[in-house]
Design an enzyme around this catalytic site. Structure first.
Site, short mmCIF file in Angstrom:
data_model
loop_
_atom_site.label_atom_id
_atom_site.label_comp_id
_atom_site.label_asym_id
_atom_site.label_seq_id
_atom_site.Cartn_x
_atom_site.Cartn_y
_atom_site.Cartn_z
N GLY A 39 0.83 -1.20 0.00
CA GLY A 39 0.00 0.00 0.00
C GLY A 39 0.86 1.24 0.00
O GLY A 39 1.33 1.69 -1.05
N VAL A 40 1.10 1.81 1.20
CA VAL A 40 1.92 3.02 1.31
C VAL A 40 3.30 2.69 1.89
O VAL A 40 4.33 3.00 1.28
CB VAL A 40 1.21 4.09 2.18
CG1 VAL A 40 2.06 5.36 2.23
CG2 VAL A 40 -0.16 4.43 1.60
N HIS A 123 4.06 -0.56 13.33
CA HIS A 123 3.13 0.12 14.22
C HIS A 123 2.92 -0.80 15.42
O HIS A 123 2.93 -2.03 15.27
CB HIS A 123 1.81 0.34 13.49
CG HIS A 123 0.95 1.45 14.03
ND1 HIS A 123 1.34 2.29 15.04
CD2 HIS A 123 -0.30 1.86 13.67
CE1 HIS A 123 0.37 3.17 15.28
NE2 HIS A 123 -0.62 2.92 14.47
N ASP A 207 1.83 7.75 18.29
CA ASP A 207 1.53 7.84 16.86
C ASP A 207 0.07 8.23 16.62
O ASP A 207 -0.23 9.12 15.81
CB ASP A 207 1.84 6.49 16.19
CG ASP A 207 1.85 6.59 14.69
OD1 ASP A 207 2.89 6.98 14.12
OD2 ASP A 207 0.81 6.29 14.07
N SER A 269 9.11 39.75 9.63
CA SER A 269 9.20 41.15 10.06
C SER A 269 9.08 41.26 11.58
O SER A 269 8.53 40.37 12.25
CB SER A 269 8.08 41.96 9.42
OG SER A 269 6.83 41.50 9.91
N1 NAI Z 1 0.86 4.90 5.60
C1 NAI Z 1 2.03 5.15 6.16
O1 NAI Z 1 2.88 5.84 5.58
C2 NAI Z 1 2.37 4.61 7.51
C3 NAI Z 1 1.85 3.40 7.93
N2 NAI Z 1 2.34 2.80 9.06
C4 NAI Z 1 1.85 1.48 9.43
O2 NAI Z 1 2.27 0.57 8.42
C5 NAI Z 1 1.30 -0.48 8.26
C6 NAI Z 1 0.83 -0.52 6.83
O3 NAI Z 1 0.09 0.67 6.58
P1 NAI Z 1 -0.19 1.26 5.11
O4 NAI Z 1 1.02 1.14 4.30
O5 NAI Z 1 -0.78 2.61 5.32
O6 NAI Z 1 -1.29 0.24 4.60
P2 NAI Z 1 -2.38 0.41 3.42
O7 NAI Z 1 -3.67 0.86 3.97
O8 NAI Z 1 -1.75 1.22 2.36
O9 NAI Z 1 -2.61 -1.13 2.96
C7 NAI Z 1 -1.54 -2.00 2.63
C8 NAI Z 1 -2.00 -3.17 1.79
O10 NAI Z 1 -2.97 -3.96 2.43
C9 NAI Z 1 -3.64 -4.68 1.42
N3 NAI Z 1 -4.89 -5.20 1.98
C10 NAI Z 1 -5.90 -4.47 2.52
N4 NAI Z 1 -6.87 -5.28 2.95
C11 NAI Z 1 -6.46 -6.54 2.70
C12 NAI Z 1 -7.01 -7.82 2.94
N5 NAI Z 1 -8.19 -7.96 3.55
N6 NAI Z 1 -6.32 -8.91 2.54
C13 NAI Z 1 -5.13 -8.77 1.93
N7 NAI Z 1 -4.55 -7.59 1.68
C14 NAI Z 1 -5.21 -6.50 2.06
C15 NAI Z 1 -3.81 -3.68 0.31
O11 NAI Z 1 -3.89 -4.35 -0.92
C16 NAI Z 1 -2.54 -2.84 0.42
O12 NAI Z 1 -1.59 -3.29 -0.51
C17 NAI Z 1 0.20 -0.15 9.28
O13 NAI Z 1 0.53 -0.83 10.48
C18 NAI Z 1 0.34 1.35 9.49
O14 NAI Z 1 -0.16 1.81 10.71
C19 NAI Z 1 3.35 3.35 9.80
C20 NAI Z 1 3.89 4.57 9.43
C21 NAI Z 1 3.36 5.33 8.34
C1 X2X Z 2 2.63 8.70 8.25
C2 X2X Z 2 2.50 8.25 9.65
O1 X2X Z 2 3.48 8.04 10.35
C3 X2X Z 2 1.15 8.14 10.24
C4 X2X Z 2 0.55 9.52 10.06
O2 X2X Z 2 1.26 7.85 11.60
C5 X2X Z 2 0.30 7.10 9.55
O3 X2X Z 2 0.17 7.13 8.30
O4 X2X Z 2 -0.27 6.26 10.25
MG MG Z 3 0.08 6.20 12.22
MG MG Z 4 3.27 7.69 12.30
#
Ligand code: NAI
Ligand code: X2X
Ligand code: MG
Ligand code: MG
Length: 347
Positions: A39-40, A123, A207, A269
């Site tokens: 995802g991200v 996380h 967080d 300023s």
């Molecule tokens: N978004 C971010 O930049 C940040 C995220 N995190 C943590 O990283 C972890 C991943 O978060 P994100 O990257 O935001 O996740 P996301 O919301 O982008 O999802 C990641 C993936 O999950 C898959 N997915 C969703 N539902 C599914 C299911 N039922 N079965 C199989 N695959 C499924 C999607 O296809 C996607 O590729 C979380 O624990 C989040 O809290 C931590 C720091 C920042």
């Molecule tokens: C980007 C990040 O670290 C956040 C805001 O905690 C999240 O996407 O969950």
């Molecule tokens: Mg977060």
């Molecule tokens: Mg964070």
């Protein structure tokens, strides 16, 4: 560990000097790192680790994000697999599905967590709220986290520019005696700058507070409030947007990032400085009770409950998109789109 004085409090931190990439490569030399979810965070971490010379595969269900993984250079059958196949091949399982999806997939993941494997999170959510998530790893696997303090998109962009986001790290379970070393190696491998230690509870609590507070929730709230007051008093959308958002992101926040708040003030300023020095305290007094309320809502797990319940519904993506659209279609952010299109570098 380096001892660094953070404003009078000395903390142990890990820098790339003490734990260089070569060391991370050594520690992880015999591991197959399986990034589950694209995802991200998935793309940012997987691509950075690959470019750092680690042995990485991606597990992603078929669909749009699977296609994105292919476009990013992951090769089906070689470095890109269906989730279960990646879980089987991986020795370090990076659980990077959305926090709600982690609950749903947990029974599947658990099957593949055989003795000596590692379970990696970004996380503290799944483990801290285990009564709600059901995520209880077997006792004979290592469990740790590295949490980049920023979006996976920035994690990748900064890495490509030779920079790095800071990350926290924490070990929850050390079955092999090597969990801490592996954890730090992973945190360096995903492209972090410096690392600070935490635990799963503190990571998730800070967080959730940060993203609901100044990082995302509060900032939109305070923008909307000022924009509305300006508009109610007859200022044009372009004037209101520029004085609320554009000047902050384009001119003033880069100065804060570079050298702190007093440095940004000093480059404005004396009139602005006088006003800002007078007004920051009333804003603090007005908002502190809301932050206290927010922290309490995190602490009592009301935020976790809400996030799990709403994000586990089948139509949650559609509903989220509708709420994001509402923001995007508000006058303030439509004005913002027009302002961005007029930035000289966009011509
Ligand atoms: N978004 C971010 O930049 C940040 C995220 N995190 C943590 O990283 C972890 C991943 O978060 P994100 O990257 O935001 O996740 P996301 O919301 O982008 O999802 C990641 C993936 O999950 C898959 N997915 C969703 N539902 C599914 C299911 N039922 N079965 C199989 N695959 C499924 C999607 O296809 C996607 O590729 C979380 O624990 C989040 O809290 C931590 C720091 C920042
Ligand atoms: C980007 C990040 O670290 C956040 C805001 O905690 C999240 O996407 O969950
Ligand atoms: Mg977060
Ligand atoms: Mg964070």
């Amino acid at each position: 560990m380096a001892q660094i004085n953070f404003g009078g409090v000395v903390e142990d931190i890990v820098t790339r000097e003490e734990f260089p990439l070569e060391k991370a490569r050594e520690v992880l030399a015999n591991e197959t790192i399986a990034v589950i979810g694209y995802g991200v965070q998935g793309p940012g971490q997987a691509l950075n680790m690959k470019d750092n010379g680690l042995n990485v595969i991606v597990g992603q269900r078929k669909g749009k994000t699977y296609d994105k993984a292919v476009a990013d250079g992951w090769v089906p059958g070689e470095t890109l697999f269906e989730i279960e196949e990646a879980l089987e091949k991986g020795t370090i399982i990076c659980y990077l599905l959305s926090d709600a999806a982690q609950i749903e997939l947990w029974p599947t993941v658990k099957k593949y967590l055989t003795a000596g494997k590692s379970l990696y999170f970004s996380h503290g959510f799944g483990i801290t709220y285990k009564e709600k998530t059901g995520i209880v790893p077997p006792a004979d696997v290592d469990v740790f986290l590295a949490a980049p303090k920023g979006s996976g998109t920035s994690l990748r962009r900064l890495f490509v520019e030779g920079k790095g986001l800071n990350s926290s790290f924490a070990v929850y379970q050390d079955a092999t005696g090597k969990a801490r070393e592996k954890c730090i190696a992973m945190a360096i491998g995903v492209g972090s700058g410096y690392l600070f230690e935490t635990d799963f509870y503190k990571e998730v609590t800070s967080d959730l507070t940060g993203e609901r507070g100044t990082l995302m929730g509060a900032i939109q709230g305070i923008f909307a409030a000022q924009y509305e007051v300006l508009r109610e008093n007859g200022h044009s959308p372009s004037e209101a947007f520029n004085e609320t958002v554009e000047e902050l992101t384009q001119s003033l926040m880069p100065l804060v990032a570079e050298n702190g708040m007093d440095w940004m003030y000093a480059n404005c300023s004396t009139t602005a400085q006088r006003g800002a020095l007078d007004w920051w305290r009333p804003f603090k007094e007005a908002t502190k009770p809301v932050f206290a309320q927010l922290y309490n809502s995190v602490k009592t797990q009301a935020e976790a409950e809400r996030s799990i319940t709403l994000n586990s519904q089948p139509d949650y993506r559609v509903k989220l998109e509708a709420e994001l659209e509402e923001l995007r279609e508000s006058e303030m952010w439509r004005a913002g789109a027009a302002v961005r299109s007029l930035r000289p570098e966009r011509n």
